[in-house]
Design an enzyme around this catalytic site. Sequence first.
Site, mmCIF file in Angstrom:
data_model
loop_
_atom_site.group_PDB
_atom_site.id
_atom_site.type_symbol
_atom_site.label_atom_id
_atom_site.label_comp_id
_atom_site.label_asym_id
_atom_site.label_seq_id
_atom_site.Cartn_x
_atom_site.Cartn_y
_atom_site.Cartn_z
ATOM 1 N N GLU A 1 0.824 -1.210 0.000
ATOM 2 C CA GLU A 1 0.000 0.000 0.000
ATOM 3 C C GLU A 1 0.860 1.264 0.000
ATOM 4 O O GLU A 1 0.522 2.246 -0.660
ATOM 5 C CB GLU A 1 -0.952 0.005 1.191
ATOM 6 C CG GLU A 1 -2.017 -1.097 1.155
ATOM 7 C CD GLU A 1 -2.947 -0.997 -0.050
ATOM 8 O OE1 GLU A 1 -2.938 0.043 -0.740
ATOM 9 O OE2 GLU A 1 -3.676 -1.967 -0.321
ATOM 10 N N CYS B 1 -13.636 1.510 -15.338
ATOM 11 C CA CYS B 1 -14.133 2.881 -15.176
ATOM 12 C C CYS B 1 -12.946 3.831 -15.000
ATOM 13 O O CYS B 1 -12.823 4.525 -13.993
ATOM 14 C CB CYS B 1 -15.074 2.939 -13.972
ATOM 15 S SG CYS B 1 -16.072 4.440 -13.873
ATOM 16 N N CYS C 1 -17.126 1.307 -20.926
ATOM 17 C CA CYS C 1 -18.488 1.100 -20.431
ATOM 18 C C CYS C 1 -19.116 -0.179 -21.004
ATOM 19 O O CYS C 1 -20.011 -0.774 -20.402
ATOM 20 C CB CYS C 1 -19.348 2.312 -20.749
ATOM 21 S SG CYS C 1 -18.762 3.840 -19.979
ATOM 22 N N CYS D 1 -18.601 -2.909 -18.572
ATOM 23 C CA CYS D 1 -18.871 -2.567 -17.169
ATOM 24 C C CYS D 1 -20.092 -3.311 -16.632
ATOM 25 O O CYS D 1 -21.160 -3.285 -17.258
ATOM 26 C CB CYS D 1 -19.088 -1.065 -17.027
ATOM 27 S SG CYS D 1 -19.489 -0.563 -15.338
ATOM 28 N N CYS E 1 -25.898 2.936 -14.154
ATOM 29 C CA CYS E 1 -24.939 4.028 -13.943
ATOM 30 C C CYS E 1 -25.605 5.366 -14.248
ATOM 31 O O CYS E 1 -26.081 5.605 -15.353
ATOM 32 C CB CYS E 1 -23.714 3.833 -14.827
ATOM 33 S SG CYS E 1 -22.525 5.199 -14.775
#
Length: 288
Positions: A35, A190, A197, A200, A206
């Site tokens: 991270e 995205c 899209c 997606c 959406c």
Amino acid sequence: MPDLATPLIAWYGSNARDLPWRRPGFGAWGTLVSEFMLQQTPVSRVIPHLDAWLSRWPTPAALAADPPAEAVRQWANLGYPRRALWLHRAAVEIRDRHDGVVPREVDELLALTGIGDYTARAVAVFAYGDRHPVVDTNTRRVLARAVEGRSQPGPPAKTDLARMAALLPPVDEEAAILNAATMELGAVICTARTPRCDACPISDRCAWRAAGCPDTGDARRKQARYEGSDRQARGAVLRMLRHADAHAVRLDEVIADWPDARQRDRAIDSLVADGLAEAVEGTLRLPV
DNA sequence: TATGCGTGGCG
DNA sequence: TCGCCAAGCAT
């Protein structure tokens, strides 16, 4: 509000990338290191450095036992070298305050150097499986589009956490997957510039898509030019110090050919102020 | 809340 | 070529 969790979780189940930190039993230390490295640095550049780092320092105590200079050197060209310094400090804090065990509580994680709202919850959720909202730039973009119908998210705000929390399923394991799935969707589908899209899983619900994908303006602040910047000068100084193996460099030899002498001095001073370099007896070196 | 902070790949 | 972008944090 339409159900986003169900299709996202299903999509993630069959589309998640096979990444090192998603392997079972990767460990909280590995998650924490990954991270840190992933803060503003792309996945593809992180992976080889992560392997090398964990091989050299398999535990926080192992890293804490070496001087910060070694952390900065091992960080190499990952960028934002303050993260290496902060990761080393966090390792010392984990050794001294937590018996060498990466803490599980968000408050304890937040108290560590270099850990903020995102990283603290990412560790608590992905390493320990607890139920918290994890909000990164991908998550904010997905929610901005799917929920608000905007093309880009506004600036980060504390309210982001509450908005993500409201979407989380009650079961810990599913909540963790939704956090990962939302980030993953933002990373590979995205995306900021050219969203896919057609691939997606939530395009049918959406808000942005329903509104015809309007360009609602980009709230992101523009990145300053790098060429000729102080940051570039700092980078050049630090690169020289990293390669000056165990040796200090005479101050007047530090990027001596830099075109702007004032900028060169500014870079050195700011690196010293940040703790990334030490000036000793007319020489400059990484922090011991 | 706004700003400074590295580096490299990609369209 | 060059601007945009990449799992943020501290101040």
